[in-house]
Design a protein around this motif. Structure first.
Motif, PDB file in Angstrom:
ATOM      1  N   VAL A   9      -5.173   8.914   6.828  1.00  0.00           N
ATOM      2  CA  VAL A   9      -4.553   8.628   8.223  1.00  0.00           C
ATOM      3  C   VAL A   9      -5.741   8.375   9.269  1.00  0.00           C
ATOM      4  CG1 VAL A   9      -2.524  10.283   7.680  1.00  0.00           C
ATOM      5  CG2 VAL A   9      -4.687  11.323   8.455  1.00  0.00           C
ATOM      6  N   ASP A  10      -6.866   8.385   8.573  1.00  0.00           N
ATOM      7  CA  ASP A  10      -8.043   7.981   9.373  1.00  0.00           C
ATOM      8  C   ASP A  10      -8.975   7.011   8.839  1.00  0.00           C
ATOM      9  OD1 ASP A  10      -9.000   9.318   7.496  1.00  0.00           O
ATOM     10  OD2 ASP A  10     -10.203  10.836   8.700  1.00  0.00           O
ATOM     11  N   GLY A  11      -8.610   6.289   7.715  1.00  0.00           N
ATOM     12  CA  GLY A  11      -9.188   5.405   6.855  1.00  0.00           C
ATOM     13  C   GLY A  11      -9.477   3.980   7.598  1.00  0.00           C
ATOM     14  N   ALA A  12      -8.726   3.612   8.865  1.00  0.00           N
ATOM     15  CA  ALA A  12      -9.053   2.460   9.582  1.00  0.00           C
ATOM     16  C   ALA A  12      -9.524   2.950  11.106  1.00  0.00           C
ATOM     17  CB  ALA A  12      -7.998   1.693   9.523  1.00  0.00           C
ATOM     18  N   ALA A  13     -10.069   4.190  11.256  1.00  0.00           N
ATOM     19  CA  ALA A  13     -10.212   4.683  12.739  1.00  0.00           C
ATOM     20  C   ALA A  13     -11.000   3.604  13.422  1.00  0.00           C
ATOM     21  CB  ALA A  13     -11.126   5.951  12.348  1.00  0.00           C
ATOM     22  N   TYR A  14     -10.519   3.408  14.666  1.00  0.00           N
ATOM     23  CA  TYR A  14     -10.980   2.455  15.527  1.00  0.00           C
ATOM     24  C   TYR A  14     -11.309   1.038  15.221  1.00  0.00           C
ATOM     25  CZ  TYR A  14     -12.377   1.490  20.489  1.00  0.00           C
ATOM     26  OH  TYR A  14     -12.074   0.996  21.633  1.00  0.00           O
ATOM     27  N   GLN A  15     -10.629   0.577  13.917  1.00  0.00           N
ATOM     28  CA  GLN A  15     -11.008  -0.652  13.545  1.00  0.00           C
ATOM     29  C   GLN A  15      -9.570  -1.696  13.641  1.00  0.00           C
ATOM     30  OE1 GLN A  15     -11.564   0.156   9.380  1.00  0.00           O
ATOM     31  NE2 GLN A  15     -13.686  -0.409   9.588  1.00  0.00           N
ATOM     32  N   SER A  16      -9.458  -2.803  13.525  1.00  0.00           N
ATOM     33  CA  SER A  16      -8.496  -3.790  13.565  1.00  0.00           C
ATOM     34  C   SER A  16      -8.338  -3.838  12.154  1.00  0.00           C
ATOM     35  CB  SER A  16      -8.815  -4.975  14.375  1.00  0.00           C
ATOM     36  OG  SER A  16      -7.468  -5.737  14.013  1.00  0.00           O
ATOM     37  N   MET A  17      -6.759  -3.705  11.688  1.00  0.00           N
ATOM     38  CA  MET A  17      -6.245  -4.237  10.529  1.00  0.00           C
ATOM     39  C   MET A  17      -5.883  -5.695  10.372  1.00  0.00           C
ATOM     40  SD  MET A  17      -4.577  -0.489   9.509  1.00  0.00           S
ATOM     41  CE  MET A  17      -4.130  -0.767   7.780  1.00  0.00           C
ATOM     42  N   GLU A  18      -6.492  -6.462   9.728  1.00  0.00           N
ATOM     43  CA  GLU A  18      -6.028  -7.650   9.605  1.00  0.00           C
ATOM     44  C   GLU A  18      -5.320  -7.916   8.373  1.00  0.00           C
ATOM     45  OE1 GLU A  18      -8.425 -11.876   8.956  1.00  0.00           O
ATOM     46  OE2 GLU A  18      -8.719 -11.037  10.948  1.00  0.00           O
ATOM     47  N   PHE A  19      -4.011  -8.291   8.401  1.00  0.00           N
ATOM     48  CA  PHE A  19      -3.189  -8.525   7.264  1.00  0.00           C
ATOM     49  C   PHE A  19      -3.082 -10.076   6.876  1.00  0.00           C
ATOM     50  CE2 PHE A  19      -1.564  -4.847   9.605  1.00  0.00           C
ATOM     51  CZ  PHE A  19      -1.759  -3.725   8.749  1.00  0.00           C
ATOM     52  N   CYS A  50       3.027  -3.404  10.842  1.00  0.00           N
ATOM     53  CA  CYS A  50       1.962  -3.437  11.998  1.00  0.00           C
ATOM     54  C   CYS A  50       2.391  -2.181  12.713  1.00  0.00           C
ATOM     55  CB  CYS A  50       1.754  -4.620  12.937  1.00  0.00           C
ATOM     56  SG  CYS A  50       1.340  -6.100  12.010  1.00  0.00           S
ATOM     57  N   ASN A  51       3.592  -1.703  12.881  1.00  0.00           N
ATOM     58  CA  ASN A  51       3.799  -0.622  13.782  1.00  0.00           C
ATOM     59  C   ASN A  51       3.167   0.815  13.543  1.00  0.00           C
ATOM     60  OD1 ASN A  51       6.128   1.897  13.684  1.00  0.00           O
ATOM     61  ND2 ASN A  51       6.159   0.653  15.482  1.00  0.00           N
ATOM     62  N   MET A  52       2.718   1.014  12.109  1.00  0.00           N
ATOM     63  CA  MET A  52       2.523   1.969  11.448  1.00  0.00           C
ATOM     64  C   MET A  52       0.785   1.932  11.230  1.00  0.00           C
ATOM     65  SD  MET A  52       5.004   3.816   9.030  1.00  0.00           S
ATOM     66  CE  MET A  52       4.281   5.164   8.754  1.00  0.00           C
ATOM     67  N   ALA A  53       0.295   0.696  11.531  1.00  0.00           N
ATOM     68  CA  ALA A  53      -1.341   0.747  11.283  1.00  0.00           C
ATOM     69  C   ALA A  53      -2.046   1.926  12.307  1.00  0.00           C
ATOM     70  CB  ALA A  53      -1.861  -0.645  12.081  1.00  0.00           C
ATOM     71  N   VAL A  54      -1.347   2.243  13.455  1.00  0.00           N
ATOM     72  CA  VAL A  54      -2.070   3.491  14.128  1.00  0.00           C
ATOM     73  C   VAL A  54      -2.025   4.658  13.296  1.00  0.00           C
ATOM     74  CG1 VAL A  54       0.156   3.911  15.295  1.00  0.00           C
ATOM     75  CG2 VAL A  54      -2.074   4.579  16.568  1.00  0.00           C
ATOM     76  N   GLU A  55      -1.079   4.837  12.243  1.00  0.00           N
ATOM     77  CA  GLU A  55      -1.192   6.131  11.640  1.00  0.00           C
ATOM     78  C   GLU A  55      -2.337   6.142  10.420  1.00  0.00           C
ATOM     79  OE1 GLU A  55       0.787   7.974  12.795  1.00  0.00           O
ATOM     80  OE2 GLU A  55       2.383   6.514  13.631  1.00  0.00           O
ATOM     81  N   SER A  65       3.024  14.310   6.789  1.00  0.00           N
ATOM     82  CA  SER A  65       2.172  13.472   7.205  1.00  0.00           C
ATOM     83  C   SER A  65       2.537  11.868   6.707  1.00  0.00           C
ATOM     84  CB  SER A  65       0.878  13.785   6.707  1.00  0.00           C
ATOM     85  OG  SER A  65      -0.227  12.580   7.024  1.00  0.00           O
ATOM     86  N   PRO A  66       2.340  11.000   7.533  1.00  0.00           N
ATOM     87  CA  PRO A  66       2.587   9.590   6.959  1.00  0.00           C
ATOM     88  C   PRO A  66       1.740   9.055   5.795  1.00  0.00           C
ATOM     89  CG  PRO A  66       2.447   9.676   9.508  1.00  0.00           C
ATOM     90  CD  PRO A  66       1.999  10.892   8.882  1.00  0.00           C
ATOM     91  N   GLY A  67       0.916   9.825   5.955  1.00  0.00           N
ATOM     92  CA  GLY A  67      -0.199   9.763   4.647  1.00  0.00           C
ATOM     93  C   GLY A  67      -0.073  10.288   3.312  1.00  0.00           C
ATOM     94  N   ASN A  68       1.185  11.290   3.405  1.00  0.00           N
ATOM     95  CA  ASN A  68       1.387  11.916   2.204  1.00  0.00           C
ATOM     96  C   ASN A  68       2.432  11.218   1.553  1.00  0.00           C
ATOM     97  OD1 ASN A  68       1.615  14.000   0.359  1.00  0.00           O
ATOM     98  ND2 ASN A  68       3.051  15.421   1.681  1.00  0.00           N
ATOM     99  N   VAL A  69       2.005  10.226   0.602  1.00  0.00           N
ATOM    100  CA  VAL A  69       2.873   9.125   0.227  1.00  0.00           C
ATOM    101  C   VAL A  69       3.282   9.309  -1.478  1.00  0.00           C
ATOM    102  CG1 VAL A  69       3.191   6.405   0.010  1.00  0.00           C
ATOM    103  CG2 VAL A  69       2.235   7.507   1.997  1.00  0.00           C
ATOM    104  N   ALA A  70       4.309   8.850  -1.794  1.00  0.00           N
ATOM    105  CA  ALA A  70       4.758   9.302  -3.211  1.00  0.00           C
ATOM    106  C   ALA A  70       5.844   7.928  -3.458  1.00  0.00           C
ATOM    107  CB  ALA A  70       5.044  10.691  -3.706  1.00  0.00           C
TER     108      ALA A  70
END
Length: 419
Positions: free
Chosen positions: A188-198, A215-220, A277-282
Motif C-alpha cells: 500500500v506504499d510501494g508507489a508513494a508520491y509516484q505516478s504509475m504509468e501503465f 487507475c482508480n486504485m493507484a492511490v491504494e 487492506s487493499p494490499g492483503n491480496v490472494a
C-alpha cells in the motif's frame, strides 16, 4: 534525457519546455472537482480567502454523490450547499440526483476530462482520470479552494513507475484483478508520491471501463497519480466523448523512470483483497467458502456498463442466495439507462438484487448497504479498511463484478467458473 508522459503534462501546464521529477512547479488547472463531502469545507475556505466571485467558474465541477439521495437532514444540507454555491458563482457544471452520478465515472462521460488534462479533486480517487490519458490528483478541500481562486497550484512533479503488461488474460480476469495484482506486489506504499504509468502490449486488450478500475486504485499503492498513455482505445473514446479534444502525451524512449515492473497477464488468477487492506491480496480460489451477507456491485470505477454486464452474465437465470443482500449501483444515470435498454436491470430484479440510484452510498459507509457487526461483504469497491462500509466488526473482500455476482448466488466467496 527525455520526459515521461506525466512530466510532459506538468511541463505544458507549467509553461515550461521540460520538468524533472522532484521539481516544484506552479501549474495551470483544467478542472477542480468538489463533491458533497469536500465541497462545503472548500466553500468556507474560499469565503475566508475573501473570494466573493470565481474568476473562472467553468473550472469548477460540483457533484452530489456521497450523500445522494440525502438520508438525513445533514446530508440534505450538504447537497443544498452545492446548489447554493453553483447559483451564487455561476457554476454550470453542477450535477445532482437525476442529472449526474458518481463523480469519477460522470466527468469523463460528460467530456469534462480530456487526454492531457490536469485535474484536481477533493476526493482521493481522482487518479481515476489517468485511464483517459489525463493527470488526476486528489487533494484536500483547502487546496481545491485555492485552485478555484487562482486557476493554478504548485506541485512537486512525481517520479514515474512504469508498469508494462504482456500477454493475454485468463477468463474472468478484469482490470480490477490487474490493480489487485500490483497491490499484492507493491503493497500500500510501494508507489508513494509516484505516478504509475501503465503500458505495454497487453494494455491494448484492456477496455476503457477496465482502465478506470485499474487507475482508480493507484492511490491504494500510495501513488500521487497515474496515467495510461493514450492509444487507439483512448482516441476512440475521445472522439465520442470530447469530439477528439485533448492533448496526447507519451513518454520518450529515453525517459528517466523511477522503476519498472513487468506483468505477464496469462499468469494472473482471479484475485480478491481480504480484510483489512487493499494490499492483503490472494487468489479467490484460496478464500472459497467464506460466507457472505452482502454482494455490492458499483463504485466510482466499478459501476460501469462493463461491470453491470459482467454481473448480469452471472446472474442471468439464477437467484441471489437466501439471506444474502445483493446491491447493484449503476455509476451514472446514463449507465442506468443503457443497462435498462439492454435488459440488465430486469436480470438483476429477477435474480433478487436491489438496483440502487447512483451513489457512493455503502462504499463510504454512508447508506444503501451499510454493514452490521459480523457481516461479510464482497464488493467491487476500492477500500476495505476496518469499518469502511459500516460496523468495525464487519469485513469486506474486494473483487471484480464476476466474483461479487457469483458469490451472491452461492452465498459464499466463490470463483465464477465454479458455478
Amino acid at each position: 534525457m527525455g520526459m515521461t508522459a506525466t512530466e510532459k503534462i506538468f511541463a505544458r501546464h507549467a509553461g515550461k519546455n521540460r520538468v524533472r521529477a522532484g521539481e516544484i512547479v506552479t501549474a495551470r488547472i483544467d478542472r477542480a472537482l468538489l463533491n458533497d463531502v469536500s465541497g462545503p469545507i472548500a466553500f468556507e475556505r474560499l469565503a475566508q480567502m475573501g473570494v466573493r466571485r470565481l474568476r473562472q467558474p467553468d473550472l469548477a465541477v460540483l457533484v452530489g454523490d456521497h450523500f445522494a439521495p440525502p438520508k438525513d437532514v445533514a446530508s440534505a444540507r450538504a447537497l443544498r450547499s452545492l446548489q447554493r454555491f453553483a447559483d451564487e458563482h455561476g457554476v454550470r457544471h453542477h450535477y445532482d440526483i437525476g442529472t449526474g452520478g458518481i463523480e469519477h465515472t460522470l466527468l469523463p462521460e460528460l467530456g469534462l476530462v480530456r487526454p492531457g488534462d490536469l485535474i484536481v479533486g477533493g476526493d482521493s480517487h481522482t487518479c481515476t482520470y489517468g485511464a483517459f490519458g489525463a493527470i488526476g490528483i486528489g487533494m484536500g478541500s483547502t487546496d481545491i479552494a485555492a485552485a478555484l481562486a487562482m486557476g493554478e497550484l504548485w506541485f512537486t512533479v512525481p517520479g514515474t513507475l512504469r508498469i508494462e503488461f504482456h500477454g493475454l488474460r485468463q477468463a474472468y480476469v478484469t482490470g480490477k484483478d490487474l490493480i489487485l495484482h500490483l497491490l499484492q506486489r507493491l503493497g500500500v506504499d510501494g508507489a508513494a508520491y509516484q505516478s504509475m504509468e501503465f503500458g505495454g502490449p497487453g494494455m491494448g486488450g484492456v477496455t476503457m471501463d477496465e482502465r478506470m478500475a485499474l487507475c482508480n486504485m493507484a492511490v491504494e499503492a500510495g501513488a500521487k497519480t497515474c496515467i495510461v498513455p493514450p492509444d487507439d482505445t483512448t482516441r476512440a473514446w475521445a472522439r465520442r466523448a470530447t469530439g477528439g479534444a485533448g492533448m496526447i502525451e507519451h513518454g520518450d524512449a529515453d525517459a528517466d523512470y523511477a522503476g519498472r515492473l513487468q506483468v505477464a497477464l496469462e499468469t494472473l488468477p482471479v484475485l480478491c483483497a481480504k480484510p483489512y487492506s487493499p494490499g492483503n491480496v490472494a487468489p479467490v480460489a484460496e478464500v472459497r467458502g467464506v460466507r457472505v451477507d452482502q454482494a455490492y456491485i458499483g463504485n466510482c470505477a466499478n459501476g460501469t456498463l462493463t461491470d453491470l454486464r459482467q454481473a448480469a452474465a452471472i446472474l442471468r437465470g439464477r437467484k441471489v442466495a437466501r439471506g444474502v443482500r445483493c446491491v447493484v449501483v449503476p455509476a451514472t444515470r446514463d449507465i442506468y439507462r443503457q443497462a435498462l435498454a439492454e435488459g440488465l436491470i430486469d436480470i438483476f430484479a429477477e435474480a433478487g438484487a436491489l438496483v440502487s440510484p447512483s451513489t457512493c452510498g455503502a462504499c463510504a459507509g454512508l447508506s444503501t448497504g451499510v454493514l452490521a457487526e459480523g457481516q461479510v461483504c464482497v464488493a467491487t469497491t476500492n477500500r476495505n479498511y476496518r469499518g469502511r462500509m459500516g460496523d468495525p466488526g464487519s469485513q469486506v473482500y474486494l473483487a471484480n463484478a464476476h466474483v461479487a455476482a457469483a458469490s451472491a448466488v452461492a452465498g459464499e466467496l466463490i470463483h465464477p467458473e465454479a458455478l
